[in-house]
Design a protein around this motif. Sequence first.
Motif, PDB file in Angstrom:
ATOM      1  N   LEU A 201      -0.690   0.528  -3.084  1.00  0.00           N
ATOM      2  CA  LEU A 201      -2.098   0.191  -2.884  1.00  0.00           C
ATOM      3  C   LEU A 201      -2.326  -0.053  -1.399  1.00  0.00           C
ATOM      4  O   LEU A 201      -1.529  -0.733  -0.750  1.00  0.00           O
ATOM      5  CB  LEU A 201      -2.465  -1.058  -3.685  1.00  0.00           C
ATOM      6  N   ALA A 202      -3.400   0.500  -0.868  1.00  0.00           N
ATOM      7  CA  ALA A 202      -3.729   0.325   0.547  1.00  0.00           C
ATOM      8  C   ALA A 202      -5.204  -0.020   0.689  1.00  0.00           C
ATOM      9  O   ALA A 202      -6.050   0.596   0.043  1.00  0.00           O
ATOM     10  CB  ALA A 202      -3.414   1.591   1.338  1.00  0.00           C
ATOM     11  N   ARG A 203      -5.495  -1.029   1.516  1.00  0.00           N
ATOM     12  CA  ARG A 203      -6.882  -1.399   1.800  1.00  0.00           C
ATOM     13  C   ARG A 203      -6.929  -2.191   3.105  1.00  0.00           C
ATOM     14  O   ARG A 203      -5.905  -2.727   3.561  1.00  0.00           O
ATOM     15  CB  ARG A 203      -7.493  -2.225   0.661  1.00  0.00           C
ATOM     16  N   PRO A 204      -8.104  -2.274   3.741  1.00  0.00           N
ATOM     17  CA  PRO A 204      -8.222  -3.093   4.950  1.00  0.00           C
ATOM     18  C   PRO A 204      -7.836  -4.545   4.680  1.00  0.00           C
ATOM     19  O   PRO A 204      -8.116  -5.074   3.607  1.00  0.00           O
ATOM     20  CB  PRO A 204      -9.706  -2.959   5.316  1.00  0.00           C
ATOM     21  N   LEU A 205      -7.190  -5.163   5.645  1.00  0.00           N
ATOM     22  CA  LEU A 205      -6.697  -6.534   5.492  1.00  0.00           C
ATOM     23  C   LEU A 205      -7.054  -7.304   6.760  1.00  0.00           C
ATOM     24  O   LEU A 205      -6.244  -7.456   7.660  1.00  0.00           O
ATOM     25  CB  LEU A 205      -5.190  -6.532   5.260  1.00  0.00           C
ATOM     26  N   ALA A 206      -8.287  -7.791   6.809  1.00  0.00           N
ATOM     27  CA  ALA A 206      -8.775  -8.457   8.017  1.00  0.00           C
ATOM     28  C   ALA A 206      -8.072  -9.776   8.276  1.00  0.00           C
ATOM     29  O   ALA A 206      -7.874 -10.174   9.426  1.00  0.00           O
ATOM     30  CB  ALA A 206     -10.285  -8.679   7.904  1.00  0.00           C
ATOM     31  N   SER A 207      -7.693 -10.496   7.209  1.00  0.00           N
ATOM     32  CA  SER A 207      -7.112 -11.826   7.392  1.00  0.00           C
ATOM     33  C   SER A 207      -5.695 -11.772   7.941  1.00  0.00           C
ATOM     34  O   SER A 207      -5.251 -12.690   8.622  1.00  0.00           O
ATOM     35  CB  SER A 207      -7.112 -12.582   6.058  1.00  0.00           C
ATOM     36  N   ASP A 208      -4.943 -10.707   7.628  1.00  0.00           N
ATOM     37  CA  ASP A 208      -3.578 -10.525   8.139  1.00  0.00           C
ATOM     38  C   ASP A 208      -3.459  -9.121   8.719  1.00  0.00           C
ATOM     39  O   ASP A 208      -2.856  -8.240   8.101  1.00  0.00           O
ATOM     40  CB  ASP A 208      -2.541 -10.711   7.015  1.00  0.00           C
ATOM     41  N   PRO A 209      -4.038  -8.856   9.882  1.00  0.00           N
ATOM     42  CA  PRO A 209      -4.059  -7.489  10.404  1.00  0.00           C
ATOM     43  C   PRO A 209      -2.682  -6.918  10.697  1.00  0.00           C
ATOM     44  O   PRO A 209      -2.491  -5.712  10.670  1.00  0.00           O
ATOM     45  CB  PRO A 209      -4.895  -7.612  11.684  1.00  0.00           C
TER      46      PRO A 209
END
Length: 259
Positions: A201-209
């Motif tokens: 699974l891949a998605r943007p992760l703003a909290s842990d870039p």
Amino acid sequence: MTMRPITEDDLHGYVDGALDPERREQVSAYLEAHPDVAARVAAYGAERGMLRAALAPIVEEPLPAELDLARMVEARRRPPGPPRWAMAAAALLLVCVGGAGGWLLRGMGSAPAEGLQALGREAAASYAVFAPDKGRPVEIRAEDRAQLVAWTSRRLGRPVAIPDLADAGYRFMGGRVVATEHGPAALFMYDDDAGSRLVMLARPLASDPKAPMTPHARDGVNGFSWSDNGLGYSLVGQAAPETLHPLAHEARRQIHRQA
């Protein structure tokens, strides 16, 4: 008669069994037509079941006699006034109930947890929904890889790379876009000659870039999650951690190379 739109309240009511038969049938039909929403609802149901199982031992414990509310009420009615121990016990009960309620309900009225922990949970939930599916586990198959890359990159708003794990014995099957608590995610699926499947699974992760590779396990599904340049990845499956770990490292190496 036009059916009113399916709302989040309807989805939670469906999970809780709180809908009337007609509305439940409408929501069920909606979920059959929207597999991405069905995956999210399945995750809600799994979390509800785990919460019930975790709290069951507490619910079954007998109430201590000194915290019996009926006895406290009777003591308060007894002239000339309640003993000091009853007042203290009542105060203790209120503190305990308030504290326990706050602990159990923590986060329910706030935004869902973010970071690698949430990503791993979402990957495990997606695995539970799509990996056992023998008919249509993926929406776009491996032969249309270029179409899948274009679609997932467009939905995530940034380029997405698909690792090749064939040298490790796992063929690329294809993928789809799924819904998560934090927006759309790309799901890629692999299998081996024994029928064992993996999901990435891949998605943007703003909290842990940019986060190091972290192991996790949930309901018999093992996995490793990490993030680079604001995009999070989680490789999960029922394979042992010692099998998944080198696969996750290889996936990460290829993603770096393709970036």
